[in-house]
Design a protein around this motif. Structure first.
Motif, PDB file in Angstrom:
ATOM      1  N   THR A   1      53.168  38.715  37.570  1.00 39.33           N
ATOM      2  CA  THR A   1      52.268  39.289  38.664  1.00 39.33           C
ATOM      3  C   THR A   1      50.930  39.398  38.239  1.00 39.33           C
ATOM      4  OG1 THR A   1      54.477  40.488  39.297  1.00 39.33           O
ATOM      5  CG2 THR A   1      52.022  41.418  39.897  1.00 39.33           C
ATOM      6  N   PHE A   2      50.657  39.738  36.995  1.00 40.76           N
ATOM      7  CA  PHE A   2      49.117  39.676  36.668  1.00 40.76           C
ATOM      8  C   PHE A   2      48.425  38.429  36.545  1.00 40.76           C
ATOM      9  CE2 PHE A   2      46.318  39.038  33.001  1.00 40.76           C
ATOM     10  CZ  PHE A   2      45.188  39.839  33.488  1.00 40.76           C
ATOM     11  N   TYR A   3      49.127  37.304  35.843  1.00 42.57           N
ATOM     12  CA  TYR A   3      48.454  36.032  35.912  1.00 42.57           C
ATOM     13  C   TYR A   3      48.588  35.366  37.376  1.00 42.57           C
ATOM     14  CZ  TYR A   3      48.492  36.708  30.941  1.00 42.57           C
ATOM     15  OH  TYR A   3      48.256  37.182  29.477  1.00 42.57           O
ATOM     16  N   ALA A   4      49.322  35.628  38.209  1.00 41.53           N
ATOM     17  CA  ALA A   4      49.227  35.251  39.457  1.00 41.53           C
ATOM     18  C   ALA A   4      48.057  35.574  40.083  1.00 41.53           C
ATOM     19  CB  ALA A   4      50.472  35.480  40.432  1.00 41.53           C
ATOM     20  N   SER A   5      47.801  37.096  39.879  1.00 34.98           N
ATOM     21  CA  SER A   5      46.388  37.633  40.528  1.00 34.98           C
ATOM     22  C   SER A   5      45.394  36.707  40.045  1.00 34.98           C
ATOM     23  CB  SER A   5      46.459  38.980  40.542  1.00 34.98           C
ATOM     24  OG  SER A   5      46.493  39.364  39.090  1.00 34.98           O
ATOM     25  N   VAL A   6      45.372  36.814  38.628  1.00 39.90           N
ATOM     26  CA  VAL A   6      44.350  36.157  38.024  1.00 39.90           C
ATOM     27  C   VAL A   6      43.803  34.605  38.743  1.00 39.90           C
ATOM     28  CG1 VAL A   6      43.550  34.919  35.938  1.00 39.90           C
ATOM     29  CG2 VAL A   6      44.402  37.081  36.090  1.00 39.90           C
ATOM     30  N   GLY A   7      45.167  33.681  38.967  1.00 40.66           N
ATOM     31  CA  GLY A   7      44.885  32.370  39.648  1.00 40.66           C
ATOM     32  C   GLY A   7      44.356  32.446  40.996  1.00 40.66           C
ATOM     33  N   GLN A   8      44.224  33.603  41.565  1.00 39.18           N
ATOM     34  CA  GLN A   8      43.790  33.505  42.868  1.00 39.18           C
ATOM     35  C   GLN A   8      42.126  33.582  43.077  1.00 39.18           C
ATOM     36  OE1 GLN A   8      45.990  33.959  45.687  1.00 39.18           O
ATOM     37  NE2 GLN A   8      47.525  33.936  43.915  1.00 39.18           N
ATOM     38  N   GLU A   9      41.806  32.872  44.067  1.00 37.53           N
ATOM     39  CA  GLU A   9      40.279  32.641  44.256  1.00 37.53           C
ATOM     40  C   GLU A   9      39.349  33.923  44.558  1.00 37.53           C
ATOM     41  OE1 GLU A   9      38.991  29.538  44.013  1.00 37.53           O
ATOM     42  OE2 GLU A   9      40.526  28.646  43.783  1.00 37.53           O
ATOM     43  N   ALA A  10      40.070  35.080  44.798  1.00 41.93           N
ATOM     44  CA  ALA A  10      39.306  36.210  45.265  1.00 41.93           C
ATOM     45  C   ALA A  10      39.016  37.017  43.866  1.00 41.93           C
ATOM     46  CB  ALA A  10      40.284  37.203  46.136  1.00 41.93           C
ATOM     47  N   GLY A  11      37.968  37.738  43.921  1.00 40.84           N
ATOM     48  CA  GLY A  11      37.967  38.593  42.592  1.00 40.84           C
ATOM     49  C   GLY A  11      37.147  37.811  41.518  1.00 40.84           C
TER      50      GLY A  11
ATOM     51  N   VAL B   1      34.037  21.080  34.525  1.00 37.87           N
ATOM     52  CA  VAL B   1      34.467  22.300  34.139  1.00 37.87           C
ATOM     53  C   VAL B   1      33.838  23.289  34.826  1.00 37.87           C
ATOM     54  CG1 VAL B   1      34.490  23.602  31.915  1.00 37.87           C
ATOM     55  CG2 VAL B   1      34.825  20.991  31.801  1.00 37.87           C
ATOM     56  N   GLU B   2      34.443  24.304  35.159  1.00 40.75           N
ATOM     57  CA  GLU B   2      33.864  25.503  35.762  1.00 40.75           C
ATOM     58  C   GLU B   2      34.580  26.666  35.211  1.00 40.75           C
ATOM     59  OE1 GLU B   2      34.370  23.357  40.335  1.00 40.75           O
ATOM     60  OE2 GLU B   2      35.710  25.283  39.674  1.00 40.75           O
ATOM     61  N   VAL B   3      33.666  27.519  34.724  1.00 39.57           N
ATOM     62  CA  VAL B   3      33.967  28.998  34.202  1.00 39.57           C
ATOM     63  C   VAL B   3      33.736  30.344  35.044  1.00 39.57           C
ATOM     64  CG1 VAL B   3      33.590  30.666  32.189  1.00 39.57           C
ATOM     65  CG2 VAL B   3      33.461  27.955  31.907  1.00 39.57           C
ATOM     66  N   TYR B   4      34.848  31.089  35.053  1.00 40.45           N
ATOM     67  CA  TYR B   4      34.443  32.096  36.254  1.00 40.45           C
ATOM     68  C   TYR B   4      34.944  33.580  35.369  1.00 40.45           C
ATOM     69  CZ  TYR B   4      35.495  28.636  39.782  1.00 40.45           C
ATOM     70  OH  TYR B   4      35.300  27.597  40.613  1.00 40.45           O
ATOM     71  N   ARG B   5      33.902  34.406  35.800  1.00 36.68           N
ATOM     72  CA  ARG B   5      34.027  35.536  35.394  1.00 36.68           C
ATOM     73  C   ARG B   5      34.868  36.573  36.353  1.00 36.68           C
ATOM     74  NH1 ARG B   5      29.113  37.221  35.265  1.00 36.68           N
ATOM     75  NH2 ARG B   5      28.963  38.020  37.529  1.00 36.68           N
ATOM     76  N   LEU B   6      35.985  37.208  35.999  1.00 33.66           N
ATOM     77  CA  LEU B   6      36.667  38.188  36.735  1.00 33.66           C
ATOM     78  C   LEU B   6      36.246  39.474  36.996  1.00 33.66           C
ATOM     79  CD1 LEU B   6      40.199  36.877  35.703  1.00 33.66           C
ATOM     80  CD2 LEU B   6      38.908  35.949  37.404  1.00 33.66           C
ATOM     81  N   GLU B   7      36.357  39.989  38.307  1.00 33.93           N
ATOM     82  CA  GLU B   7      36.011  41.420  38.263  1.00 33.93           C
ATOM     83  C   GLU B   7      37.124  42.637  37.457  1.00 33.93           C
ATOM     84  OE1 GLU B   7      36.386  42.148  42.592  1.00 33.93           O
ATOM     85  OE2 GLU B   7      34.815  40.895  43.055  1.00 33.93           O
ATOM     86  N   ASP B   8      36.287  43.380  37.101  1.00 33.45           N
ATOM     87  CA  ASP B   8      37.083  44.465  36.388  1.00 33.45           C
ATOM     88  C   ASP B   8      38.513  44.879  36.964  1.00 33.45           C
ATOM     89  OD1 ASP B   8      35.164  44.334  34.610  1.00 33.45           O
ATOM     90  OD2 ASP B   8      34.104  46.322  35.441  1.00 33.45           O
ATOM     91  N   ALA B   9      38.427  45.033  38.157  1.00 37.33           N
ATOM     92  CA  ALA B   9      39.787  45.321  38.957  1.00 37.33           C
ATOM     93  C   ALA B   9      40.958  44.270  38.558  1.00 37.33           C
ATOM     94  CB  ALA B   9      39.645  45.590  40.368  1.00 37.33           C
ATOM     95  N   VAL B  10      40.557  43.013  38.594  1.00 35.11           N
ATOM     96  CA  VAL B  10      41.486  42.008  38.333  1.00 35.11           C
ATOM     97  C   VAL B  10      42.173  42.267  36.833  1.00 35.11           C
ATOM     98  CG1 VAL B  10      42.284  39.718  38.265  1.00 35.11           C
ATOM     99  CG2 VAL B  10      40.564  40.452  39.867  1.00 35.11           C
ATOM    100  N   LEU B  11      41.502  42.699  36.023  1.00 35.06           N
ATOM    101  CA  LEU B  11      41.625  42.786  34.475  1.00 35.06           C
ATOM    102  C   LEU B  11      42.134  44.217  34.162  1.00 35.06           C
ATOM    103  CD1 LEU B  11      38.467  40.950  33.036  1.00 35.06           C
ATOM    104  CD2 LEU B  11      40.860  40.183  33.391  1.00 35.06           C
ATOM    105  N   GLU B  12      42.278  44.927  35.091  1.00 29.71           N
ATOM    106  CA  GLU B  12      42.879  46.520  34.925  1.00 29.71           C
ATOM    107  C   GLU B  12      44.243  46.223  34.094  1.00 29.71           C
ATOM    108  OE1 GLU B  12      43.642  50.488  36.998  1.00 29.71           O
ATOM    109  OE2 GLU B  12      43.167  48.849  38.078  1.00 29.71           O
ATOM    110  N   GLY B  13      44.432  46.995  33.074  1.00 27.07           N
ATOM    111  CA  GLY B  13      45.528  47.024  32.182  1.00 27.07           C
ATOM    112  C   GLY B  13      45.750  45.829  31.042  1.00 27.07           C
ATOM    113  N   TRP B  14      44.788  44.927  31.169  1.00 30.08           N
ATOM    114  CA  TRP B  14      44.789  43.442  30.259  1.00 30.08           C
ATOM    115  C   TRP B  14      44.060  43.811  29.004  1.00 30.08           C
ATOM    116  CZ3 TRP B  14      40.707  40.870  28.484  1.00 30.08           C
ATOM    117  CH2 TRP B  14      41.038  39.878  27.532  1.00 30.08           C
TER     118      TRP B  14
END
Length: 291
Positions: A27-37, A251-264
């Motif tokens: 569930t977490f890694y699927a959310s990381v794989g989304q384009e949003a956030g 190559v592309e590097v993306y920063r994720l929003e804090d909400a996506v990383l919550e609990g990681w």
């Protein structure tokens, strides 16, 4: 046939390595794989027959893109602050699979043994197994190198993946000795009926990508393989220069929003105490002297 996927068959022998430590939070890694956030923080192209190294902060996502069509990329990964900890292709084959895809993890060497990265997106995920037994994103083989090429052809060539990676990591204080077995991104390979390694033409199309999440601060290096899409034999009686089938990779590097990383949180190193029986040996030696 493409699209079969990795569904287990009843006659397959069970995997040797099993246990809760190999489970992932899908569930977490699927959310990381989304384009949003996410926010793009770095983007570049690696020209043909060359290499480049770059940093990926922990909690960021890195995407490798087939910008112009099929092209194989040879990937190395290190812990940014300790290059002795690096991608371990052999153990990844055992703990995950010989060909990796979404939700598989890329494991580090001993004595650390932890996930360096987790794959979060793969547009070739549905390629599955083709009619010859080929699959993509290979850990079976390793980088092409000028030493094997010299042995097979009697000629020197300075732009094999090993050499490209060697040049790429020099700005980071690393050398040829730090270059290690790779993940062959977009490469289609397998074992033939004689249990010999084979390579097939890369199935990637323009825009296909392979994406992973950095579990630690990472240093990555990628070579655009001089074999290009591997549709032209590199060795043997039909070998010729495959320059026309070489293409760049993005190559592309993306920063994720804090909400996506919550609990990681980043994984810790192996909990093994590291005694290796040496403490017991020392105790016996001391007991012998005392007697």
């Amino acid at each position: 046939m493409p699209g079969i996927g990795r569904e287990p068959r009843p006659d397959l022998t069970a995997a040797a390595y099993q246990g809760p430590a190999l489970e992932v939070d899908r569930t977490f890694y699927a959310s990381v794989g989304q384009e949003a956030g996410r926010t793009l923080v770095e983007s570049f192209e690696i020209p043909i027959r060359s290499g480049r190294a770059w940093e990926i902060p922990a909690g960021h996502v890195c995407r490798i893109v087939a910008v112009d069509g099929p092209q194989v990329g040879d990937l190395n990964i290190w812990h940014r602050h300790n290059p002795r900890e690096r991608f371990w292709a052999a153990r990844t084959r055992q703990l995950q699979a010989a060909h990796v895809t979404r939700f598989d993890r890329l494991w580090s060497t001993l004595p650390y043994l932890r996930p360096l990265a987790t794959i979060t997106a793969d547009t070739l995920e549905d390629y599955g197994v083709d009619g010859e037994g080929g699959r993509v994103h290979d850990t079976l083989g390793t980088r092409c190198d000028p030493y094997v090429n010299r042995m097979l052809t009697g000629e020197d060539f300075d732009y094999h993946c090993h050499s490209n990676l060697t040049r790429a990591v020099r700005p980071y204080g690393l050398t040829e000795y730090d270059v290690h077995d790779v993940l062959n991104v977009f490469q289609c390979t397998g074992l033939n009926d004689r249990d010999q390694y084979f390579m097939k033409a890369c199935p990637a199309r323009p825009g296909d990508f392979f994406e992973f999440f950095a579990e630690l601060d990472l240093l990555a290096a990628l070579s655009t393989c001089p074999g290009g899409d591997l549709s032209v034999p590199l060795w043997g009686p039909d070998a010729r220069d495959p320059l026309e089938v070489c293409r760049p990779l993005g190559v592309e590097v993306y920063r994720l929003e804090d909400a996506v990383l919550e609990g990681w949180q980043s994984p810790t190193v192996s909990a093994y105490a590291g005694a290796h029986g040496l403490q017991e040996e020392t105790w016996h030696q001391r007991a012998g002297r005392a007697g």
